[in-house]
Write a protein that holds these residues in place. Structure first.
Motif, mmCIF file in Angstrom:
data_model
loop_
_atom_site.group_PDB
_atom_site.id
_atom_site.type_symbol
_atom_site.label_atom_id
_atom_site.label_comp_id
_atom_site.label_asym_id
_atom_site.label_seq_id
_atom_site.Cartn_x
_atom_site.Cartn_y
_atom_site.Cartn_z
ATOM 1 N N ARG A 14 -9.927 -23.006 49.189
ATOM 2 C CA ARG A 14 -9.966 -23.167 50.649
ATOM 3 C C ARG A 14 -8.607 -22.858 51.277
ATOM 4 O O ARG A 14 -8.536 -22.184 52.312
ATOM 5 C CB ARG A 14 -10.404 -24.577 51.023
ATOM 6 N N ALA A 15 -7.543 -23.332 50.669
ATOM 7 C CA ALA A 15 -6.204 -23.080 51.208
ATOM 8 C C ALA A 15 -5.864 -21.593 51.168
ATOM 9 O O ALA A 15 -5.293 -21.053 52.124
ATOM 10 C CB ALA A 15 -5.172 -23.879 50.434
ATOM 11 N N LEU A 16 -6.229 -20.928 50.089
ATOM 12 C CA LEU A 16 -5.951 -19.496 49.986
ATOM 13 C C LEU A 16 -6.819 -18.687 50.948
ATOM 14 O O LEU A 16 -6.379 -17.670 51.478
ATOM 15 C CB LEU A 16 -6.141 -19.025 48.543
ATOM 16 N N GLU A 17 -8.050 -19.133 51.216
ATOM 17 C CA GLU A 17 -8.886 -18.461 52.210
ATOM 18 C C GLU A 17 -8.254 -18.561 53.597
ATOM 19 O O GLU A 17 -8.288 -17.599 54.366
ATOM 20 C CB GLU A 17 -10.296 -19.050 52.210
ATOM 21 N N PHE A 21 -6.869 -14.765 51.892
ATOM 22 C CA PHE A 21 -7.467 -14.297 50.645
ATOM 23 C C PHE A 21 -8.977 -14.462 50.716
ATOM 24 O O PHE A 21 -9.480 -15.305 51.449
ATOM 25 C CB PHE A 21 -6.917 -15.084 49.447
ATOM 26 N N ARG A 22 -9.702 -13.648 49.955
ATOM 27 C CA ARG A 22 -11.152 -13.796 49.863
ATOM 28 C C ARG A 22 -11.546 -13.777 48.388
ATOM 29 O O ARG A 22 -10.857 -13.196 47.546
ATOM 30 C CB ARG A 22 -11.880 -12.711 50.634
ATOM 31 N N ILE A 38 -3.701 -9.912 43.926
ATOM 32 C CA ILE A 38 -4.847 -10.525 43.265
ATOM 33 C C ILE A 38 -4.369 -11.811 42.608
ATOM 34 O O ILE A 38 -3.369 -11.812 41.892
ATOM 35 C CB ILE A 38 -5.451 -9.582 42.205
ATOM 36 N N LEU A 39 -5.079 -12.912 42.870
ATOM 37 C CA LEU A 39 -4.751 -14.205 42.270
ATOM 38 C C LEU A 39 -5.938 -14.689 41.457
ATOM 39 O O LEU A 39 -7.088 -14.470 41.834
ATOM 40 C CB LEU A 39 -4.450 -15.244 43.352
ATOM 41 N N THR A 40 -5.669 -15.351 40.368
ATOM 42 C CA THR A 40 -6.711 -15.922 39.521
ATOM 43 C C THR A 40 -6.526 -17.432 39.495
ATOM 44 O O THR A 40 -5.470 -17.929 39.125
ATOM 45 C CB THR A 40 -6.624 -15.354 38.093
#
Length: 69
Positions: A14-17, A21-22, A38-40
């Motif tokens: 949620r924080a990254l959205e 980010f999607r 790109i994050l994992t």
């Protein structure tokens, strides 16, 4: 150095959205992208704080270590 508490993986997503980010793919890990980076995120509760902030900020230019999840 004091230990940092982990956070639930959904809270990290949620924080990254909110940061732009999607979600690109979901399986054992959640892969997110903002078009450049790109994050994992591992599906673990809690996600290790180092995994969500320290390593991402070091390997991905443009992300600040002070980014609050």
């Amino acid at each position: 150095m004091p230990k940092l508490p982990g956070i639930p993986h959904l809270q990290a997503v949620r924080a990254l959205e909110k940061a732009g980010f999607r979600v690109v793919r979901e399986s054992k890990h959640i892969v997110m992208s903002d078009g450049q980076r790109i994050l994992t995120i591992p599906r673990a509760n809690p996600v290790n704080a180092f995994a969500t902030t320290g390593s991402s900020a070091r390997r991905r230019p443009g992300l600040s270590r002070t980014f609050t999840l």
